[in-house]
Motif scaffolding. Structure first.
Motif, PDB file in Angstrom:
ATOM      1  N   GLY A   1     -16.938 -63.315 -66.543  1.00 26.33           N
ATOM      2  CA  GLY A   1     -16.001 -64.359 -66.917  1.00 26.33           C
ATOM      3  C   GLY A   1     -15.527 -65.236 -65.783  1.00 26.33           C
ATOM      4  N   THR A   2     -15.835 -64.851 -64.542  1.00 21.98           N
ATOM      5  CA  THR A   2     -15.351 -65.628 -63.402  1.00 21.98           C
ATOM      6  C   THR A   2     -16.347 -66.682 -62.938  1.00 21.98           C
ATOM      7  N   ALA A   3     -17.588 -66.605 -63.419  1.00 17.23           N
ATOM      8  CA  ALA A   3     -18.633 -67.554 -63.047  1.00 17.23           C
ATOM      9  C   ALA A   3     -19.764 -67.423 -64.060  1.00 17.23           C
ATOM     10  N   PRO A   4     -20.623 -68.433 -64.188  1.00 17.92           N
ATOM     11  CA  PRO A   4     -21.776 -68.301 -65.089  1.00 17.92           C
ATOM     12  C   PRO A   4     -22.669 -67.136 -64.671  1.00 17.92           C
ATOM     13  N   GLY A   5     -23.337 -66.531 -65.637  1.00 18.31           N
ATOM     14  CA  GLY A   5     -24.236 -65.423 -65.359  1.00 18.31           C
ATOM     15  C   GLY A   5     -25.670 -65.897 -65.269  1.00 18.31           C
ATOM     16  N   PRO A   6     -26.414 -65.448 -64.291  1.00 13.22           N
ATOM     17  CA  PRO A   6     -27.815 -65.871 -64.141  1.00 13.22           C
ATOM     18  C   PRO A   6     -28.635 -65.573 -65.393  1.00 13.22           C
ATOM     19  N   GLY A   7     -29.376 -66.574 -65.845  1.00 16.14           N
ATOM     20  CA  GLY A   7     -30.296 -66.393 -66.960  1.00 16.14           C
ATOM     21  C   GLY A   7     -29.708 -66.607 -68.338  1.00 16.14           C
ATOM     22  N   ILE A   8     -28.400 -66.712 -68.435  1.00 16.15           N
ATOM     23  CA  ILE A   8     -27.779 -66.821 -69.761  1.00 16.15           C
ATOM     24  C   ILE A   8     -28.140 -68.142 -70.435  1.00 16.15           C
ATOM     25  N   ASP A   9     -28.192 -69.224 -69.659  1.00 18.58           N
ATOM     26  CA  ASP A   9     -28.539 -70.524 -70.238  1.00 18.58           C
ATOM     27  C   ASP A   9     -29.866 -70.465 -70.992  1.00 18.58           C
ATOM     28  N   ALA A  10     -30.874 -69.882 -70.371  1.00 25.10           N
ATOM     29  CA  ALA A  10     -32.200 -69.820 -70.996  1.00 25.10           C
ATOM     30  C   ALA A  10     -32.180 -68.948 -72.241  1.00 25.10           C
ATOM     31  N   ALA A  11     -31.437 -67.839 -72.195  1.00 21.91           N
ATOM     32  CA  ALA A  11     -31.357 -66.967 -73.369  1.00 21.91           C
ATOM     33  C   ALA A  11     -30.654 -67.670 -74.523  1.00 21.91           C
TER      34      ALA A  11
END
Length: 311
Positions: A66-76
């Motif tokens: 919740g403190t920053a975007p998580g790697p790979g989430i955009d693509a999922a």
């Protein structure tokens, strides 16, 4: 069910689900465990250790605290057809972390997204002096956490309307089930029989949450739904029955007015209402555990959670 809704239901069932879950915790994790892993485009968790455990059981975990975007989430998210949001608002983002970091991706990306569920709480109704409330009752949250939940509901409704997809706002009552129930509290010595005249609470078994989410997802249901049991009851009655079923002595009753309680526990008892689930039942949903009696018995008989449930 009208012809248009029936057609939508048939279409929903015929399309492959690619579910993304923000917050693979107790409730959402139970729901995800019912789906084939091939139908889950991703789940989030807060720590690498939990992510490793989920990956070991065939899921696609992403770390998101919740403190920053998580790697790979955009693509999922781009591949996602169904989205379940099960992360509580927090102070780090002054509200809903997913809306803060991923609103644009959900609102303008995810070309095949067709349904969203937001897991909220019946706490948004506030205190009604023990009277019945339903989905038409105007929210009047008392606690900060419930006010944040209502603000998050409103934010997700705006997103869903902008995106043009149905949103099920799922308002949950007190959650219990395997590993989280009155038997566990009795064994740990933390069970208490606090007596406040007229006080009642609704509850919901985690398996009924999972079933309700599947029911709503298959229908691409839109609106507010109380997912709660049929029988709001005094909290001390639940502890008493659990002790009887377990064959142990129940803890002594304590007067709520003089009991030593922390601010959060005391504020919890400051809200008293009976929450109706009639809307969901009228849609044809049947609760497996309609009262705490059936639910407690199932918890007593439960012995071996699946590995995925323990993540």
């Amino acid at each position: 069910v009208g012809a248009a809704e029936a057609a939508a239901n048939d279409d929903s069932r015929s399309q492959p689900h690619r579910l993304f879950v923000f917050g693979h915790g107790y409730s959402a994790g139970r729901f995800a465990a019912r789906l084939p892993t091939s139908g889950i485009s991703g789940v989030t968790t807060r720590t690498p250790d939990k992510a490793a455990g989920l990956a070991a059981h065939g899921l696609k975990p992403f770390i998101f605290d919740g403190t920053a975007p998580g790697p790979g989430i955009d693509a999922a998210l781009f591949r996602t057809t169904h989205l379940v949001m099960s992360i509580a608002p927090d102070g780090e983002t002054a509200g809903d972390a997913v809306l803060h970091w991923y609103r644009d991706e959900i609102a303008h990306g995810a070309p095949e997204l067709c349904w969203i569920a937001y897991l909220s709480t019946v706490g948004v109704y506030g205190d009604h002096g023990g009277e019945w409330v339903d989905e038409t009752t105007e929210p009047a949250p008392v606690s900060l956490r419930s006010r944040q939940r209502l603000a998050a509901e409103e934010g997700w409704r705006r997103l869903a309307d902008d995106r043009g997809v149905p949103l099920a706002i799922v308002r949950l009552s007190g959650i219990y089930g395997p590993g989280r129930n009155a038997f566990v509290n009795l064994k740990s010595g933390t069970a208490r029989r606090l007596v406040k005249p007229g006080q009642v609470f609704n509850r919901i078994h985690v398996d009924d949450i999972a079933s309700a989410l599947g029911f709503l997802m298959n229908r691409r249901a839109d609106g507010i739904f109380n997912v709660t049991d049929n029988e709001p009851a005094p909290p001390q009655d639940v502890v008493t029955l659990a002790a009887e079923l377990a064959g142990v002595d129940a803890p002594p009753e304590q007067d709520f007015a003089t009991a030593e309680l922390g601010p959060m526990a005391r504020s919890f008892y400051g809200e008293n209402k009976r929450v109706s689930n009639k809307r969901l039942r009228d849609m044809g949903f049947a609760f497996e555990f309609p009262t705490y009696r059936e639910g407690l018995l199932s918890c007593l008989l439960y012995t071996s959670p699946s590995p995925r449930d323990r993540q």
